[in-house]
Design an enzyme around this catalytic site. Structure first.
Site, PDB file in Angstrom:
ATOM      1  CG  HIS A 130      -3.028  10.741  -0.677  1.00 54.16           C
ATOM      2  ND1 HIS A 130      -4.473   9.548  -0.467  1.00 54.16           N
ATOM      3  CD2 HIS A 130      -3.339  10.319  -1.904  1.00 54.16           C
ATOM      4  CE1 HIS A 130      -4.086   8.665  -0.552  1.00 54.16           C
ATOM      5  NE2 HIS A 130      -3.860   8.876  -2.012  1.00 54.16           N
TER       6      HIS A 130
ATOM      7  CG  HIS B  70      -3.140  12.347  -6.582  1.00 53.56           C
ATOM      8  ND1 HIS B  70      -2.725  11.407  -6.813  1.00 53.56           N
ATOM      9  CD2 HIS B  70      -3.971  11.482  -5.779  1.00 53.56           C
ATOM     10  CE1 HIS B  70      -2.117   9.883  -5.639  1.00 53.56           C
ATOM     11  NE2 HIS B  70      -4.081   9.848  -5.676  1.00 53.56           N
TER      12      HIS B  70
END
Length: 129
Positions: free
Chosen positions: A93, A95
């Site tokens: 992932h 951010h």
């Protein structure tokens, strides 16, 4: 066992979604460091960002690049910061964090936002897509 992000992808856990394609999903961090803090993930569960094949990695970054301007329009900031830590959830992932100072990238300070506030922020960001 599926990661929490895979459970979000599968609809088992609710999330404040910003955008979605067949391969990627962007949603608000449930424990943001600043208002508008968004996570961008591949739907395929792969633990480590650099284990993504080149096509999936490039697609993830391209998808993140499409989301960042909407965040920047919705949340007053100087720019959108990008961080990849990858230790807290075993699912690659990225951010995307609205920044006005380096202090905005402090992952030790989390905002407390209600589900209603998060829903409003998500809707506002989506309005700029």
């Amino acid at each position: 066992m599926a990661s929490i992000f895979s459970r979000i992808v599968n609809g088992e856990i609710p999330a404040h979604k910003i955008a979605e394609t067949d391969d990627y999903l962007a949603f608000l961090d449930a424990f943001p460091v600043v208002k508008g803090h968004t996570l961008v993930i591949p739907k395929q569960e792969i633990d480590y960002l650099f284990d993504l094949d080149d096509e999936l990695y490039a697609g993830l970054m391209k998808f993140a690049k499409q989301i960042a301007p909407a965040i920047e329009k919705a949340i007053p900031c100087q720019r959108i910061g990008v961080s990849v830590i990858g230790l807290e959830v075993p699912h690659a992932h990225v951010h995307l964090i609205p920044l006005n100072s380096m202090a905005d990238m402090n992952f030790n300070n989390k905002l407390k936002m209600s589900q209603e506030e998060l829903a409003e922020v998500a809707a506002h960001i989506r309005s700029f897509l």
